[in-house]
Design an enzyme around this catalytic site. Sequence first.
Site, short mmCIF file in Angstrom:
data_model
loop_
_atom_site.label_atom_id
_atom_site.label_comp_id
_atom_site.label_asym_id
_atom_site.label_seq_id
_atom_site.Cartn_x
_atom_site.Cartn_y
_atom_site.Cartn_z
N LYS A 293 -19.74 20.18 -21.42
CA LYS A 293 -20.42 19.52 -22.53
C LYS A 293 -21.92 19.81 -22.47
CE LYS A 293 -21.46 14.99 -24.41
NZ LYS A 293 -21.22 13.54 -24.39
N GLY B 237 -17.49 13.10 -22.31
CA GLY B 237 -16.80 14.14 -21.54
C GLY B 237 -15.34 13.80 -21.26
N ARG B 238 -15.07 12.57 -20.85
CA ARG B 238 -13.69 12.20 -20.49
C ARG B 238 -12.82 11.92 -21.71
NH1 ARG B 238 -17.52 8.93 -18.72
NH2 ARG B 238 -17.72 6.81 -19.47
N LYS C 33 -25.88 13.62 -7.48
CA LYS C 33 -26.27 14.96 -7.96
C LYS C 33 -27.70 15.28 -7.53
CE LYS C 33 -23.56 14.86 -12.28
NZ LYS C 33 -23.62 14.87 -13.74
N HIS D 109 9.36 7.83 -1.88
CA HIS D 109 9.58 8.21 -0.49
C HIS D 109 8.27 8.31 0.27
CE1 HIS D 109 13.82 8.87 -1.32
NE2 HIS D 109 13.39 9.27 -2.50
N GLU E 74 -14.32 6.00 -14.47
CA GLU E 74 -15.65 6.41 -14.91
C GLU E 74 -16.09 5.57 -16.11
OE1 GLU E 74 -17.64 10.61 -14.45
OE2 GLU E 74 -16.74 10.57 -16.42
N GLU F 186 -21.62 22.53 -10.62
CA GLU F 186 -20.40 23.21 -10.20
C GLU F 186 -20.00 24.28 -11.21
OE1 GLU F 186 -20.90 19.96 -10.30
OE2 GLU F 186 -19.86 18.91 -8.68
#
Length: 522
Positions: A204, A261-262, A487, A378, A347, A210
Amino acid sequence: MPLRCDQSALWPQLAAHYSSHGQYLDMRQAFAQDAQRFAGFSQSAPHVFADLSKNLWDRDTEALLLDLARDCGLAQHRDAMFAGEAINTTENRAVLHTLLRRPAGLVLPGDVPETAQRLAGVHHTLDAMLQYAEQVRSDAAITDVVNIGIGGSDLGPHMAVRALEEFRIPGKRFHFVSNVDGHELHHVLQGLRPESTLFLVASKTFTTAETMMNAHSALTWFAAQGGRDVARHFAALTTNIEAAGAMGITTTFGFWDWVGGRYSLWSAIGLPIAIAIGAQGFRDFLAGAHAMDEHFRTAPLAQNLPVRLGLLDVWYRNFHGFTSRCIAPYHAALGRYSAYLQQLEMESNGKRVAQDGSLLTCVTSPVLWGEPGTNGQHAFFQMLHQGADVLPLEIVAVRKASHPLPGHQQKLLANALAQTQALMVGKASDDGHRHFPGNRPSTLMLLEALTPASLGALIALQEHRVFVSGSLWGINSFDQWGVELGKVLARDLEARWDSGDVTGLDGSTAGLLQRLRAAPAA
Ligand code: F6P
């Protein structure tokens, strides 16, 4: 601004209801006393049927929660979101992911004046992006699509491309590189050739460390391997077209600051999904989400699935004090579903300050975690059944399988149902080790089939239930300031790497930095 639930007159009433009644509710008795409990606590919504009856509440509880929602102005807040008001107050932005799936030309009551123009822009970009997706699909020379992005620019497309594998175009592989950890990109690049690869750089902001690093490394690899045509082999999905251009990426698909963003998989960030399932599939995905939007916007609160789920979330978190929710999709293709929901809810609602900046007096987002069933059974389900904590379970089951193997689906669904049954019914034994206390809560959501439309509806449902709890808590579900400090400090530490300067650092960070920089003494 909505009224915070902890400041509503209903809040102490709910606390009193919990103390006198709610904490003692036994679901087994509640079913025995109320033959209509299943009918009353199940809810149909577009593409999703949900059974909320195996939860620790009754009609009185829900009636009080609905009063709370009314008192807090939930419906008004919801309408303000749909209308495009700037409800993301800390960033002064509208919150309009719903506009990305709104049919062209549809006008909603109260729409802000910019809406028509925004909606036209949405459809203009959507058409261009889908045309490009079809072009890539028919380009047999492109065999590998690599999405480079992180957070919302990874989790949504990754989850959906995997979920819709049955609808995926044959002959193309999809890869998702998110982590700055070079192992990830290196591993993917090893299997690629520049002439048959399309890189989608999804960000965005086009500033995320990253993604910038991975994109630079991919461009370097591309050139080193003799790749020439960046415009053909790289596309940027971003609100920051300028920054993409500065990196040399000129094929771009844009979106807008009013898409969080999400919440962005419905925008250009969804391009990998569109390439995977085609233009019509992507339109079906949007249509499923829109159908859920209309349900959330128009159904009465008492028959509104996102509202009912969000109210139950508040009841569990603030009165029962449950700290987490276990997510168990009973469909292998939903392998990234819980990771996706973690960002969506934690978030959005992992906040302790109200819209006005004051500290809340109540807790907010639970921890979400989980793995597909039956694998989880399990592994960690032991704790759901007999652990000291009560951890609500949320299952997504899909009635129709898309594979031909006989017997599997029935076994799978029987297991999903048996878990909810076992958690509630329990099993008495004099031997404590073999005693199941029961009365443990679960919700089962059922899709008829896992399709683009049903996945769209399911994801929109989850978005809206997060909106409901966030709105009642009075927080801004649409910012994420909590990710900033790490950050900034990572940039500072990176700068200290070469110099070894530890001035001003705490003892632990300084000690670890020194150890990380130097090879240990032999
Ligand atoms: O750091 C958190 C975050 O801002 C998320 O909210 C977002 O989804 C992710 O980073 C990626 O951001 P971008 O799409 O701008 O690269």
